[in-house]
Design a protein around this motif. Structure first.
Motif, PDB file in Angstrom:
ATOM      1  N   CYS A  35       0.860  -1.185   0.000  1.00  0.00           N
ATOM      2  CA  CYS A  35       0.000   0.000   0.000  1.00  0.00           C
ATOM      3  C   CYS A  35       0.900   1.240   0.000  1.00  0.00           C
ATOM      4  O   CYS A  35       2.117   1.135   0.171  1.00  0.00           O
ATOM      5  N   ASP A  68      -4.354   1.092  -3.297  1.00  0.00           N
ATOM      6  CA  ASP A  68      -4.809   0.872  -1.924  1.00  0.00           C
ATOM      7  C   ASP A  68      -6.127   0.112  -1.858  1.00  0.00           C
ATOM      8  O   ASP A  68      -6.341  -0.684  -0.942  1.00  0.00           O
ATOM      9  N   TYR A  71      -5.225  -3.477  -2.452  1.00  0.00           N
ATOM     10  CA  TYR A  71      -4.479  -3.934  -1.275  1.00  0.00           C
ATOM     11  C   TYR A  71      -5.424  -4.216  -0.105  1.00  0.00           C
ATOM     12  O   TYR A  71      -5.351  -5.264   0.528  1.00  0.00           O
ATOM     13  N   ALA A  72      -6.331  -3.279   0.173  1.00  0.00           N
ATOM     14  CA  ALA A  72      -7.239  -3.434   1.313  1.00  0.00           C
ATOM     15  C   ALA A  72      -8.156  -4.633   1.123  1.00  0.00           C
ATOM     16  O   ALA A  72      -8.395  -5.399   2.060  1.00  0.00           O
ATOM     17  N   PHE A  75      -6.082  -7.710   1.709  1.00  0.00           N
ATOM     18  CA  PHE A  75      -5.695  -7.759   3.122  1.00  0.00           C
ATOM     19  C   PHE A  75      -6.856  -8.283   3.969  1.00  0.00           C
ATOM     20  O   PHE A  75      -6.679  -9.147   4.827  1.00  0.00           O
ATOM     21  N   ARG A  91      -9.541  -3.468  10.678  1.00  0.00           N
ATOM     22  CA  ARG A  91      -9.643  -2.008  10.531  1.00  0.00           C
ATOM     23  C   ARG A  91      -8.431  -1.315  11.155  1.00  0.00           C
ATOM     24  O   ARG A  91      -7.824  -0.424  10.571  1.00  0.00           O
ATOM     25  N   LEU A  94      -5.249  -1.819   9.060  1.00  0.00           N
ATOM     26  CA  LEU A  94      -5.248  -0.992   7.843  1.00  0.00           C
ATOM     27  C   LEU A  94      -5.031   0.482   8.167  1.00  0.00           C
ATOM     28  O   LEU A  94      -4.351   1.188   7.419  1.00  0.00           O
ATOM     29  N   LYS A  95      -5.593   0.961   9.279  1.00  0.00           N
ATOM     30  CA  LYS A  95      -5.346   2.347   9.685  1.00  0.00           C
ATOM     31  C   LYS A  95      -3.868   2.557   9.970  1.00  0.00           C
ATOM     32  O   LYS A  95      -3.304   3.590   9.639  1.00  0.00           O
ATOM     33  N   LYS A  97      -1.506   1.147   8.581  1.00  0.00           N
ATOM     34  CA  LYS A  97      -0.802   1.181   7.298  1.00  0.00           C
ATOM     35  C   LYS A  97      -1.187   2.404   6.474  1.00  0.00           C
ATOM     36  O   LYS A  97      -0.860   2.487   5.295  1.00  0.00           O
ATOM     37  N   VAL A  99      -4.040   3.476   5.311  1.00  0.00           N
ATOM     38  CA  VAL A  99      -5.063   3.336   4.272  1.00  0.00           C
ATOM     39  C   VAL A  99      -6.226   4.226   4.691  1.00  0.00           C
ATOM     40  O   VAL A  99      -6.581   4.292   5.866  1.00  0.00           O
ATOM     41  N   ILE A 104     -11.079   1.563   3.665  1.00  0.00           N
ATOM     42  CA  ILE A 104     -11.257   0.538   4.699  1.00  0.00           C
ATOM     43  C   ILE A 104     -12.727   0.145   4.779  1.00  0.00           C
ATOM     44  O   ILE A 104     -13.067  -1.051   4.832  1.00  0.00           O
TER      45      ILE A 104
END
Length: 174
Positions: A35, A68, A71-72, A75, A91, A94-95, A97, A99, A104
């Motif tokens: 990401c 992204d 990726y999300a 993921f 969640r 991802l935050k 990272k 994103v 998300i």
């Protein structure tokens, strides 16, 4: 008898030019999904200036090495299917990272509620085999803590823990 302490080797700080960083990131992204946050973090470690790093990220996004949303989505599926994580834990990861919240929400929106519940049930049944407790109440508490640590919401964990204990013929008081 006493050994002389070995001097600690300092890790050489790898520095890269923006072009070297771009080439390295293109290779990395060709092998595994990354990401924008991953790319920025790597470039900070390589000593690439912030302005140059943003230009590199823009190029990677333009050339579709980094996406992204893609990726999300991957993921979320990976963490649910392989790691058994719940929505809260996914969640948070991802935050971390970097994103965006909108992406998300979209990725988590793809989750099937039934599949989430089934995965939670499976995780709790597996955990039940390894737990030891003196009372059913204590056992249920351990299952609930485990389910919450996986990132599932409290109501779902509570229901799944009760169902798991009922299926195992372990009486539990609400």
């Amino acid at each position: 008898m006493w050994q002389k302490e070995k001097p600690i080797k300092e890790r050489k700080h790898c520095t890269k030019t923006p072009d070297e960083a771009l080439a390295s990131l293109m290779r990395l992204c060709a092998r595994a999904e990354k990401c924008e946050g991953d790319a920025r973090r790597l470039m900070r470690g390589w000593g690439v200036e912030a302005q140059a790093a943003e230009a590199v990220v823009a190029r990677l996004v333009r050339d579709r090495f980094i996406d992204d949303r893609r990726y999300a989505s991957l993921f979320v599926r990976e963490k649910l299917n392989l790691s058994g994580w719940g929505a809260y834990k996914i969640r948070t990861a991802l935050k971390r990272k970097e994103v965006s919240e909108e992406i998300i929400r979209e990725a988590l929106g793809e989750l099937d509620g039934e599949k989430l519940r089934a995965r939670l049930d499976e995780q709790l049944k597996r955990k039940l085999r390894t737990l030891k407790a003196k009372t059913p109440y204590e056992l249920k508490g351990k299952l609930i803590r485990y389910g919450l640590s996986l990132g599932y919401d409290y109501e779902a964990v509570l229901d799944a823990a009760s169902n798991t204990l009922n299926q195992a013929d372990i009486p539990c008081d609400e």
